[in-house]
Design an enzyme around this catalytic site. Structure first.
Site: not given
Lengths: 347, 347
Positions: A130, A243
């Site tokens: 990710c 994130h």
């Protein structure tokens, strides 16, 4: 002549699995049969897909017969065991784990960055990590215009990166702390609510953790550029989902921030979020549930004549995992690459 | 012949003010008379000091008479108004605001780094910004051995940096979110609980915020090195107390991590926290209430032959503010510099 495909989600009850299910629906993926596979623990659960309640079956050899695409998100060891079996049975596996990412035979694909890599697949296509996907989506359009020489990244990674249980754990810990109790830890080694810590993945001999080395090695593979130098500090923060990353880029010549802004404002999968008057830039709560990676605070690095600083936030379950896998599936369908692949994995 | 001193805390009821009070007590500072000053709102409150309950008085010209040391932590505009008055009346002002930090006549002091700068004071001594203090404490001992050429920093700053109200706001927001309600914002422009955002201080024309420029300019002044190049990305995170920083250092020659580790293991005000086997490094919850800045994850930068990466956490109210001011006071006493200073500030 539109075709429909038999799809299996391996790890269907996890955070990424549920997002895959939602995206297959909302993006109208041409699904013929949908098989939801998970560990023993979840067998018997039912998940909803286009009005039907589908029974979760045990992930096994048998369950992988007559499947065209396996969307695997059940961890590295399960991918290593069941991935090659699924390929043997004729499926293409789009694997969200790190099991095959660095295998030379396995394409590591971000559709906006290196779509053509999928043509070389031998049954397994890997979805990057990710943090790598989010960074690569933003850096790639700049790298195309002026080669990036070096990246120094610091990440702010949400609990969702460790799965649905981790999200629940942070909430429970927050409640415990607010009530003056000691926070309980199970998924994470330390309390994460109202705290943060360097990413707890295993460390190598040079002091870098696995998560950091994924950013280094996967970016090089995706960019097909072994010269790009990358260092990262990965940190877990008490955010539920999405994130963030502070990215320092170094080029061979100055890269003006206006030019970078112009390029990123029209880059695929990227959304420029910059309101300098209002001091408003990307935030994880704004990136959550979004397909695009939000980028902003693009500025000349005052410490280096050829440096550029930027800030990004992206939904790590969506573009950082599930959406990217679905986009790879869509690309396979579009290029009529789904059927007939055979396995030849060396690792 | 030990002397005692008349002390005034300006901003006594704030987060830093309360910490100043606690440290004067626990460090047995030679206090004769203690005056607690605050805004109108807090007048009439009582705070405990060595068993006595001291009445909070209104911060005014009058209240600053017959004071030897003013510990000012009530914000920039109050320091600008009352600081010079206190000096005029014969006090030395140790100012925690940014009001005078960059004035050439005002020493900007971290006792472990540039203690001798205090001798040049003309009544006001400035306490650096918290993020600067934490970074400088760790970088200075390395800089002494091999000159640091460039610093790229990314910060993870706790709510405490915005005061006691901000800490309360994050807790309230967390509770609201856990109950499924919309978080209310008052101190911060955006919800901070389970979220984060680039530091909300005003931005300059180059896209850097004030907090980032403090790290750049204050470090240069403290190090007395205008050549050191610094870039920072400052980010507020949902941590209650203690800031963290990911620091990338660039030297002219390789700086080996073992050497850096050895130097930092005996550096004043710094504590090495590294357990590579247990993947245990500095965390804000471990730094909270500690005098030392915790440093760890010291490693060679794999992206640069002369680079070094490290990670630090420090209590921003304590060493980042109150403790540093008390240490400056202790240094003044030790060097018998408290009495008779006169003001001559140009800014």
């Amino acid at each position: 002549m539109a075709k429909n495909y038999n799809i299996a989600i391996l790890g269907a009850t996890g955070a990424v699995g549920k997002e895959l299910l939602e995206l297959l629906d909302s993006r109208d993926f041409p699904v013929a049969d949908l098989r939801l596979l998970a560990s023993n623990r979840s067998v018997g659960e039912r998940l909803s897909f286009k009005g039907a309640n589908i029974l979760v079956e045990e992930a096994s050899d048998h369950a992988l017969s007559n499947v065209d695409i396996v969307l695997a998100s059940a961890g590295s060891s399960i991918s290593k065991t069941l991935g090659p079996i699924a390929v043997e049975k004729g499926a293409i596996v789009i694997d969200n784990s790190s099991a095959f990412r660095m295998s030379p035979e396995v394409p590591l694909v971000i559709p906006e960055v290196n779509p053509n890599a999928i043509t070389k697949h031998q049954g397994i296509i890997a979805n990057p990590n990710c943090t790598t996907i989010l960074m690569a989506l933003v850096v790639w359009p700049l790298h195309q215009v002026q080669q990036v020489k070096r990246i120094v990244a610091a990440t702010y990674q949400s609990a969702s990166g460790a799965g649905a249980k981790a999200i629940a754990e942070v909430k429970t810990q927050a409640q415990e702390i607010l009530e003056g109790r000691k926070p309980t830890t199970e998924v994470f080694p330390y309390p994460l609510a109202f705290n943060l810590f360097p990413h707890n993945s295993p460390l190598n001999d040079f002091g870098y953790c696995e998560e950091e080395m994924k950013m280094v090695n996967e970016t090089r593979k995706i960019f097909n550029d072994s010269n790009i130098r990358i260092s990262a500090t990965c940190v877990r923060v008490p955010v539920l989902r999405a994130h963030s990353e502070a990215i320092n880029l170094e080029f061979n010549e100055p890269f003006f921030s206006d030019k970078a802004r112009e390029i990123l404002s029209r880059a695929p999968g990227v959304k420029l979020v910059e309101d300098w008057q209002a001091n408003h830039f990307p935030m994880p709560i704004a990136a959550s549930g979004e397909n695009d990676v939000l980028v902003g605070r693009i500025r000349q690095d005052i410490s280096h004549p050829c440096g550029l600083e930027l800030w990004l936030c992206g939904d790590q379950i969506r573009k950082g995992a599930a959406l990217n896998a679905i986009q790879i599936s869509e690309l396979l369908v579009e290029r009529q690459l789904v059927k007939g692949a055979k396995l030849s994995i060396s690792s």
